[in-house]
Design a protein around this motif. Sequence first.
Motif, PDB file in Angstrom:
ATOM      1  N   GLU A  86      11.549 -10.498  21.563  1.00  0.00           N
ATOM      2  CA  GLU A  86      11.863 -10.710  22.952  1.00  0.00           C
ATOM      3  C   GLU A  86      12.285 -11.884  23.050  1.00  0.00           C
ATOM      4  OE1 GLU A  86       8.704  -9.893  25.465  1.00  0.00           O
ATOM      5  OE2 GLU A  86       7.840  -8.414  24.175  1.00  0.00           O
ATOM      6  N   ARG A  87      13.374 -11.658  24.059  1.00  0.00           N
ATOM      7  CA  ARG A  87      14.269 -13.076  24.251  1.00  0.00           C
ATOM      8  C   ARG A  87      13.477 -13.691  25.392  1.00  0.00           C
ATOM      9  NH1 ARG A  87      20.278 -10.647  23.783  1.00  0.00           N
ATOM     10  NH2 ARG A  87      19.883  -9.748  21.874  1.00  0.00           N
ATOM     11  N   HIS A  88      13.245 -15.120  25.157  1.00  0.00           N
ATOM     12  CA  HIS A  88      12.985 -16.011  26.541  1.00  0.00           C
ATOM     13  C   HIS A  88      13.664 -17.129  26.424  1.00  0.00           C
ATOM     14  CE1 HIS A  88       9.513 -13.393  27.643  1.00  0.00           C
ATOM     15  NE2 HIS A  88       8.891 -13.432  26.544  1.00  0.00           N
ATOM     16  N   ASN A  89      14.204 -17.569  27.633  1.00  0.00           N
ATOM     17  CA  ASN A  89      14.901 -18.576  28.043  1.00  0.00           C
ATOM     18  C   ASN A  89      13.949 -19.573  28.337  1.00  0.00           C
ATOM     19  OD1 ASN A  89      16.627 -20.859  28.252  1.00  0.00           O
ATOM     20  ND2 ASN A  89      17.887 -19.655  29.877  1.00  0.00           N
ATOM     21  N   SER A  90      13.643 -20.680  27.680  1.00  0.00           N
ATOM     22  CA  SER A  90      12.460 -21.603  27.937  1.00  0.00           C
ATOM     23  C   SER A  90      12.888 -22.462  29.052  1.00  0.00           C
ATOM     24  CB  SER A  90      12.195 -22.816  26.665  1.00  0.00           C
ATOM     25  OG  SER A  90      13.321 -23.487  26.338  1.00  0.00           O
ATOM     26  N   ARG A  91      14.002 -22.561  29.314  1.00  0.00           N
ATOM     27  CA  ARG A  91      14.278 -23.624  30.675  1.00  0.00           C
ATOM     28  C   ARG A  91      14.797 -22.550  31.673  1.00  0.00           C
ATOM     29  NH1 ARG A  91      18.744 -27.721  29.286  1.00  0.00           N
ATOM     30  NH2 ARG A  91      17.334 -29.260  29.792  1.00  0.00           N
ATOM     31  N   VAL A 132      10.313 -26.085  35.341  1.00  0.00           N
ATOM     32  CA  VAL A 132      10.037 -27.040  36.757  1.00  0.00           C
ATOM     33  C   VAL A 132      11.125 -27.942  36.924  1.00  0.00           C
ATOM     34  CG1 VAL A 132       8.341 -28.330  38.037  1.00  0.00           C
ATOM     35  CG2 VAL A 132       7.480 -26.458  36.667  1.00  0.00           C
ATOM     36  N   ALA A 133      11.809 -28.110  38.166  1.00  0.00           N
ATOM     37  CA  ALA A 133      12.867 -29.071  38.329  1.00  0.00           C
ATOM     38  C   ALA A 133      12.150 -30.566  38.404  1.00  0.00           C
ATOM     39  CB  ALA A 133      13.888 -28.444  39.375  1.00  0.00           C
ATOM     40  N   ASN A 134      11.103 -30.615  39.402  1.00  0.00           N
ATOM     41  CA  ASN A 134      10.560 -31.749  39.925  1.00  0.00           C
ATOM     42  C   ASN A 134       8.936 -31.412  39.385  1.00  0.00           C
ATOM     43  OD1 ASN A 134       9.509 -34.076  41.215  1.00  0.00           O
ATOM     44  ND2 ASN A 134      10.987 -33.609  42.901  1.00  0.00           N
ATOM     45  N   VAL A 159       6.566 -33.949  39.939  1.00  0.00           N
ATOM     46  CA  VAL A 159       5.557 -34.572  40.770  1.00  0.00           C
ATOM     47  C   VAL A 159       5.434 -33.454  42.040  1.00  0.00           C
ATOM     48  CG1 VAL A 159       5.412 -36.503  42.298  1.00  0.00           C
ATOM     49  CG2 VAL A 159       6.138 -36.857  40.068  1.00  0.00           C
ATOM     50  N   ARG A 160       6.330 -33.072  42.361  1.00  0.00           N
ATOM     51  CA  ARG A 160       6.532 -31.929  43.473  1.00  0.00           C
ATOM     52  C   ARG A 160       5.348 -30.708  43.178  1.00  0.00           C
ATOM     53  NH1 ARG A 160      11.405 -29.329  44.927  1.00  0.00           N
ATOM     54  NH2 ARG A 160      12.307 -31.520  45.178  1.00  0.00           N
ATOM     55  N   THR A 161       5.660 -30.224  41.937  1.00  0.00           N
ATOM     56  CA  THR A 161       4.789 -29.147  41.566  1.00  0.00           C
ATOM     57  C   THR A 161       3.477 -29.691  41.557  1.00  0.00           C
ATOM     58  OG1 THR A 161       6.574 -28.334  40.315  1.00  0.00           O
ATOM     59  CG2 THR A 161       4.659 -27.539  39.773  1.00  0.00           C
ATOM     60  N   GLN A 162       3.038 -31.025  40.964  1.00  0.00           N
ATOM     61  CA  GLN A 162       1.755 -31.288  40.870  1.00  0.00           C
ATOM     62  C   GLN A 162       1.085 -31.267  42.454  1.00  0.00           C
ATOM     63  OE1 GLN A 162       2.043 -34.975  38.875  1.00  0.00           O
ATOM     64  NE2 GLN A 162       1.492 -34.019  36.772  1.00  0.00           N
ATOM     65  N   ARG A 163       1.913 -31.754  43.247  1.00  0.00           N
ATOM     66  CA  ARG A 163       1.527 -32.151  44.568  1.00  0.00           C
ATOM     67  C   ARG A 163       1.088 -30.679  45.166  1.00  0.00           C
ATOM     68  NH1 ARG A 163       5.631 -36.533  46.951  1.00  0.00           N
ATOM     69  NH2 ARG A 163       4.843 -38.077  45.826  1.00  0.00           N
ATOM     70  N   SER A 164       1.966 -29.724  44.907  1.00  0.00           N
ATOM     71  CA  SER A 164       1.846 -28.346  45.458  1.00  0.00           C
ATOM     72  C   SER A 164       0.543 -27.740  44.786  1.00  0.00           C
ATOM     73  CB  SER A 164       3.041 -27.577  45.012  1.00  0.00           C
ATOM     74  OG  SER A 164       2.838 -26.362  45.548  1.00  0.00           O
ATOM     75  N   ILE A 165       0.322 -27.832  43.535  1.00  0.00           N
ATOM     76  CA  ILE A 165      -0.867 -27.243  43.119  1.00  0.00           C
ATOM     77  C   ILE A 165      -2.137 -27.879  43.500  1.00  0.00           C
ATOM     78  CG2 ILE A 165      -2.023 -27.360  40.696  1.00  0.00           C
ATOM     79  CD1 ILE A 165       0.751 -26.896  39.282  1.00  0.00           C
TER      80      ILE A 165
END
Length: 189
Positions: free
Chosen positions: A40-45, A49-51, A53-59
């Motif tokens: 199965e081909r998965h592109n890891s990128r 997550v681009a940002n 800090v923003r993701t941590q705040r959202s979580i």
Amino acid sequence: MADAAVDGQVNRGHKAVKSGRGAREKKRAKKDKRDGNQKERHNSRAFGVANTVRTQRSIQRNLDRAQKKEYVPLSDRRAARAEEGPPPVVAVVGPPGVGKSTLIRSLVRMYTNHSLADPTGPITVCTSKSRRITLLECPNDAAAMLDAAKVADLVLLCVDAKFGFEMESFEFLNMMQTHGFPKVMGVFT
């Protein structure tokens, strides 16, 4: 002739790729699928997550909001009051005209923001969420003062500051000294 050509017409398919990179990939994919080794081909990128800090705040925000929605049962305050017992009784005693009623009115106004016209009978006031007191005005009679002192947890003895102690006040203090009933506090008005 036209009818036979339309009915018996056979269309030719696309020319199958037999050589080159596409043919090799197709053959390898077909073989892997047949053998069960298909990768199965998965592109890891692709799903990164681009940002961060923003993701941590959202979580964290989503977790906080979920926690707010949790139901915490509140304890029944009435049951706690029943276990607590009756409120302490504060008796206000003193000769007539020294401000017993005014003192009770001002205490009620301080705790409840309601003005009381005539403070008759025992008045129970909530002083905080879990504490109450009962205020009781006593007439100017030695027997009534003694009875009120037997019931009360605290006695406020009102004394006129201009006039000083009267005979009834001294009699009351002597009775309290001999009987040793409650705590007595003097209030000069």
